[in-house]
Design a protein around this motif. Structure first.
Motif, PDB file in Angstrom:
ATOM      1  N   HIS A 545      23.028  -5.459  -3.775  1.00 34.56           N
ATOM      2  CA  HIS A 545      23.205  -4.264  -4.605  1.00 34.56           C
ATOM      3  C   HIS A 545      24.332  -4.511  -5.593  1.00 34.56           C
ATOM      4  N   THR A 568      18.896  -4.020  -6.098  1.00 34.14           N
ATOM      5  CA  THR A 568      19.219  -3.018  -7.122  1.00 34.14           C
ATOM      6  C   THR A 568      20.189  -3.600  -8.141  1.00 34.14           C
ATOM      7  N   ASP A 570      22.160  -2.058 -11.372  1.00 33.78           N
ATOM      8  CA  ASP A 570      22.456  -0.859 -12.151  1.00 33.78           C
ATOM      9  C   ASP A 570      23.661  -1.144 -13.045  1.00 33.78           C
ATOM     10  N   SER A 588      13.933  -4.364  -6.805  1.00 30.75           N
ATOM     11  CA  SER A 588      13.115  -3.165  -6.785  1.00 30.75           C
ATOM     12  C   SER A 588      13.587  -2.149  -7.825  1.00 30.75           C
ATOM     13  N   ASN A 589      14.890  -2.171  -8.165  1.00 24.70           N
ATOM     14  CA  ASN A 589      15.460  -1.208  -9.096  1.00 24.70           C
ATOM     15  C   ASN A 589      16.197  -1.948 -10.220  1.00 24.70           C
ATOM     16  N   ILE A 591      18.042  -0.918 -13.524  1.00 22.66           N
ATOM     17  CA  ILE A 591      18.543   0.265 -14.215  1.00 22.66           C
ATOM     18  C   ILE A 591      19.539  -0.191 -15.277  1.00 22.66           C
ATOM     19  N   VAL A 612       9.332  -4.734  -8.790  1.00 21.36           N
ATOM     20  CA  VAL A 612      10.159  -3.652  -9.293  1.00 21.36           C
ATOM     21  C   VAL A 612       9.437  -2.314  -9.189  1.00 21.36           C
ATOM     22  N   ARG A 613      10.174  -1.289  -8.756  1.00 23.89           N
ATOM     23  CA  ARG A 613       9.665   0.073  -8.642  1.00 23.89           C
ATOM     24  C   ARG A 613      10.267   0.969  -9.716  1.00 23.89           C
ATOM     25  N   PHE A 614      11.556   0.795 -10.008  1.00 25.23           N
ATOM     26  CA  PHE A 614      12.250   1.589 -11.012  1.00 25.23           C
ATOM     27  C   PHE A 614      12.628   0.655 -12.164  1.00 25.23           C
TER      28      PHE A 614
END
Length: 1009
Positions: A545, A568, A570, A588-589, A591, A612-614
């Motif tokens: 993360h 993730t 972000d 998966s994320n 951002i 990837v989902r987001f």
């Protein structure tokens, strides 16, 4: 001398004899041990096992070793080394790992997991294993069959484990015949559902526990998550004198007796009756369980003050009162339990301060308490200095209370402390320097508080074992990390979370050297530095993360890094430049919105980030077209590409998506038609295509998106009539429909009145005609929030006289905007039934008639704009009851009469609100002439209403025309007399004659009297 020689000779002979005897015995023993260890299983028992195997379903071949003559060598089979009889059968399956699939259990995994376990039937051929004393069939899948009754015929059975194996029905009472049984486990550890597929969907239960009385040798009993409907369960369990562990969590126990005639469970060391919803006070008989080492009363409804007789539990080592509904303050008698090692009182309703509670432990010579949890209660006040008494404490959990103030300095006395959880409280003080004495601390959670003050090297310098550090404060900058830029800490963190604390503006060295991080979150910490590419390269390859959001971090990011475990990324709301950082094929994320990333979206996006989902890339400088490869990203749920510089047409391959819930490509330069394949997105909940150059009509296939909640197509070049299918039960969850600023024509369909969930309807700036449907009163306009999912880019609505952007608060907005069209007719009276409406805008149309008299029913109205229409009549007095109104525009109509006053209307002092209505008067316009309207009857409730058939307007015109009529009539008569002399003489003669007649009449009347 001779005697000595003879004695030595005899001694030597005896020694030689003993040696020979020993060697012979050893040879005998070796030969016999060889025979013992080579003992083979009994043929009859081998055949019984083969028959047993034939009844089983073994999809994965776990019993593939069951072949050959010697069954003692088969997997899970244990034999007596002397007799060769089978005494043990251990066929335990693979246990489900709840940590691996804590949040999400894929359906494919469930099916594969069930096939990997043994199933089928249990053959009675096992009865030929007469010497069997150990049977374990746990963690298998027997599909709901009943527990075989013949199991009760194993006279030598001491261990029976059938847990988590999907047995169903009533537990056979015949199990009570197993008088030699020491261990019985029928429990179910897990209950996991996924799309109506359950790992354990069967119902194993018992309504009578009398059979327990036959298990006189039982030491361990587990019936976890099985339904027990016997009100005498405690009395029956109390008849087992050898019982040491009793596990009955989640059994739906009907009651818990407060007293027992006698307590027979003198050897009981573990009692678990958690999760039964028991409504009771703490029973006194628990104080007699003097051998108790673990007590779990969690997830019940216990109440009241725990009995002081708990003081007698001096051998108690593990007391778990987790997640009950206790009331009142924590009893201080816990401090008398000097042997107590684990005390868990979390998730209860305890309240008050804890000064006396901690102080009570001072009565013990040395405190043995190693773990204390008071989490998720309603404790308040400051943490007392007496907390330092617990010098052997290794785990302290105070999460989720209302503690405030500072951490006491005595915290430094807890030299053994390894875990400290103080998140989600109201701590508004400082962190003392003595914190730096906790050299064994590994986990430190201080999130969601209101910390103040400064953190320096003093609080951190000796935390050599710290590996998980999480802290956040409510107000940005109230807690400052004032650490020397070059300082190198003694710890290497694995998890770091800092939020709203001031760490920047530079990126300090103590953070740069953390090269073992698997989870890093530095959110809104004031870093405005350029982070070198080397730092990203130095991050552990095991990082999962990475969150650096809401800073002002600058610089380009390396594009060739690989983080195989990164889940993730972000980096949103920063100033990163360059190409998109696509570092992990397992992410998966992703951002990255609100940065300065540029360049095209890679054409092979599906291969670079297949999981990837987001995918949130809005508010950047991305250009080029949207690659069709995006349509093959099968796991994608949120695609947000809004506010970039994308052009070209939308891909025509949306029918390949299965999981997409949100599609946002608003505020770009996309052109062409809306692809009909978007209608195949069955999971789509939000569609944002606004502010592009899209043309054509709304595709009819969009009605197949039956789960859609938001449709925003505003600011395009769409045309045609408004689609009728929108109101035909094809979009039952539609809550927002925005078609603003297009070229739609025709009337508003009556079918749209069926949109019961709709609470935002924006059709402004189109070419719509016809009347406003009266049935819009059917809208629910729920003001309790909704389930809509909104994009990070937000949605624009015109309210309060200006354009506003809404994010998650959009669910609380209720708005109707039909402005700038060609609508005619009157404003429907039924519109006043929408009491939750916040914005009503019908401006710039051709509406006529009156403003509805009951407009004041819209008590939540904040914006009312009816300007630039042909409305007539007076302004209803009920308008003054709109206490939340902060934007009003009634200009450029044909309204008449005095402007109402009172309440909220007194604040509207801008004349432009009413301009363009020449027959309006009153503040903030000029005063009405002679204040003649002061004698006019009130316009609300004073006789002027819709039942007067227009008399109110006639009366108003009568009063307003009296003055000019009088002036005109007066000067017509007077002017004629001034011009014509003969008329003047005739008038004077007429007046003189009338005067004489009146005088004569008065004289005659007096004479008669």
């Amino acid at each position: 001398m001779a005697n000595n020689t003879t004695f030595l000779s005899l001694l030597l002979v005896r020694l030689l004899f003993l040696v020979m005897l020993f060697l012979g015995s050893s040879s005998f023993l070796v030969n016999n041990m060889t025979k013992l260890t080579s003992a083979k299983c009994i043929e009859m028992e081998r055949k019984a096992l083969v028959n047993f195997k034939h009844g089983l379903k073994d999809h994965t071949g776990s019993l593939s070793s069951w072949k050959g003559e010697d069954c003692c060598q088969w997997r899970g089979v244990g034999c007596n080394n002397i007799t060769g009889h089978v005494v043990k059968l251990d066929l335990r399956g693979k246990a489900f790992d709840s940590n691996e699939y804590y949040y999400y259990v894929p359906k494919t995994f469930v099916l594969h997991y069930r096939r990997s376990r043994l199933g089928g039937k249990i053959s009675s051929s096992l009865l030929k294993l007469k010497y069997l004393n150990y049977l374990d069939l746990s963690s298998n899948d027997f599909g709901g069959i009943r527990i075989p009754k013949f199991l009760s015929m194993f006279e030598n059975l001491r261990y029976l484990n059938l847990s988590c194996s999907m047995f169903g029905g009533e537990i056979p009472s015949h199990l009570g015949n197993l008088s030699s049984l020491n261990y019985l486990d029928l429990g179910d550890d897990y209950l996991i559902w996924f799309n109506e597929v359950s790992l354990w969907p069967v119902d194993l239960h018992t309504s009578n526990l009398k059979w327990l009385s036959g298990l006189s040798s039982l030491k361990y009993l587990n019936m976890q998550n099985l339904e027990v409907n016997d009100t005498n369960w405690l009395q029956l369990v109390n008849m087992l004198p050898n019982l040491m562990e009793l596990h009955l969590p989640g059994c739906g126990l009907p009651s818990l007796p407060l007293s027992l005639p006698f307590v027979n469970l003198t050897l009981l060391s573990v009692l678990d009756i958690s999760g039964n919803g028991l409504i009771s006070s703490i029973p006194n008989w628990l104080s007699n369980l003097t051998s108790l080492t673990k007590l779990d009363l969690s997830v019940n409804h216990f109440s009241g003050v725990i009995s002081s007789e708990f003081v007698k539990l001096t051998s108690l080592e593990d007391l778990d009162l987790f997640s009950n509904r206790f009331e009142g303050q924590v009893p201080i008698f816990f401090g008398n339990l000097c042997m107590l090692k684990i005390l868990d009182l979390q998730r209860n309703n305890f309240n008050g301060e804890v000064v006396e509670f901690f102080g009570a432990f001072s009565g013990c010579p040395t405190s043995s308490l190693m773990s204390l949890s008071l989490a998720y209660n309603s404790f308040e006040g400051e943490l007392p200095d007496s907390i330092g008494i617990l010098n052997n404490l290794q785990r302290l959990d105070l999460w989720g209370n209302s503690f405030w103030g500072s951490i006491p300095k005595s915290i430094g006395n807890l030299s053994s402390l390894q875990e400290f959880y103080l998140s989600a409280n109201q701590m508004n003080g400082t962190i003392p320097e003595s914190f730096g004495q906790l050299s064994k601390l590994r986990f430190l959670y201080l999130r969601s508080n209101s910390w103040e003050g400064v953190v320096t090297e003093a609080q951190l310098m000796n935390l050599t074992r710290l590996e998980d550090f999480r802290i956040s404060t409510e107000k940005f900058g109230s807690l400052i990390f004032n650490v020397t830029y070059e300082w190198v800490p003694p710890f290497r963190l694995k998890i770091l979370e800092i939020e709203n604390c001031l760490v920047g503006p530079r990126f300090p060295v103590w953070l740069q050297v953390q090269n073992e991080l698997t989870h890093v979150s530095l959110t809104n910490v004031g870093i405005a530095d350029t982070i070198a590419e080397e730092w990203f390269s130095m991050l552990s390859s095991q990082v999962v993360h990475l969150d650096l959001s809401n800073n002002q971090i600058k610089g380009k990011l390396p594009i060739n890094l690989e983080y195989p475990e990164l889940y993730t990324i972000d980096l949103s709301n920063n100033c990163f430049e360059g190409l998109l950082p696509l570092w992990s094929t397992n992410a998966s994320n992703l951002i990255l919105y609100s940065n300065l990333f540029s360049g095209p979206i890679p054409s092979n996006m599906d291969k670079l980030m297949p999981k990837v989902r987001f995918l949130l890339l809005s508010k950047n400088r991305l250009n080029g077209t949207i690659p069709s490869s995006i349509c093959t990203m099968k796991n994608l749920e949120y695609l947000v590409l809004g506010t970039n510089q994308l052009f070209g047409e939308l891909p025509h391959c949306w029918n390949k998506f299965q999981m997409l819930k949100l599609l946002d490509v608003a505020n770009n330069s996309l052109s062409g038609n809306i692809p009909s394949s978007i209608g195949s997105l069955s999971s789509l909940g939000t569609l944002l295509l606004s502010s592009n150059n899209l043309n054509g009509q709304i595709p009819q296939s969009l009605q197949n998106c039956s789960n859609i909640c938001i449709i925003d197509l505003g600011g395009n070049r769409l045309n045609g009539k408004l689609p009728l299918w929108i109101g035909h039960n094809t979009t039952p969850f539609l809550e927002l429909l925005r078609l603003r600023s297009n070229s739609f024509r025709g009337s508003i369909p009556q079918q749209w009145c069926n949109l019961k969930s709709l609470h935002i309807l924006d059709l402004a700036h189109n070419n719509l005609s016809g009347v406003i449907p009266t049935c819009f009163a059917n809208f629910s306009l729920s003001s309790n929030g909704s389930s809509i999912t909104i994009s990070v880019d937000q949605i624009s609505l015109v309210a309060k006289g200006r354009e506003l952007r809404y994010g998650w608060t959009l669910q609380f907005v209720n708005s109707i905007d039909f402005s700038a069209n060609s609508l005619v007719g009157e404003i429907p009276e039924e519109i006043t039934n929408l009491v939750a409406l916040g914005t009503l805008n019908f401006s710039m149309n051709y509406l006529s008639g009156r403003i509805p008299e009951n407009i004041g029913n819209l008590r939540n109205l904040e914006t009312l704009d009816l300007s630039n229409n042909n409305l007539s009549g007076p302004i209803p007095q009920s308008l003054s009851s709109l206490f939340f109104l902060n934007h009003l525009n009634l200009s450029h109509n044909n309204l008449v009469g005095k402007i109402p006053t009172g309440n909220q209307l007194q604040t509207f002092d801008d004349p432009s609100i009413y301009e363009g209505n020449p027959l309006l008067c009153g503040l903030p316009l000029t005063k009405c002439l002679g204040d003649v309207t002061s004698n006019v009857p009130p316009l609300n409730g004073g006789g002027l209403n819709h039942s007067d058939n227009g008399n109110d307007l006639d009366m108003a015109w009568f009063y307003y025309s009296m003055g000019p009529g009088f002036v005109v009539g007066f000067w017509v008569v007077l002017g004629t007399l001034l011009i014509k002399k003969t008329w003047r003489h005739a008038l004077f003669q007429f007046v003189e004659n009338m005067t004489e007649r009146i005088t004569l009449m008065i004289a005659l009347r007096r004479a008669r009297l």
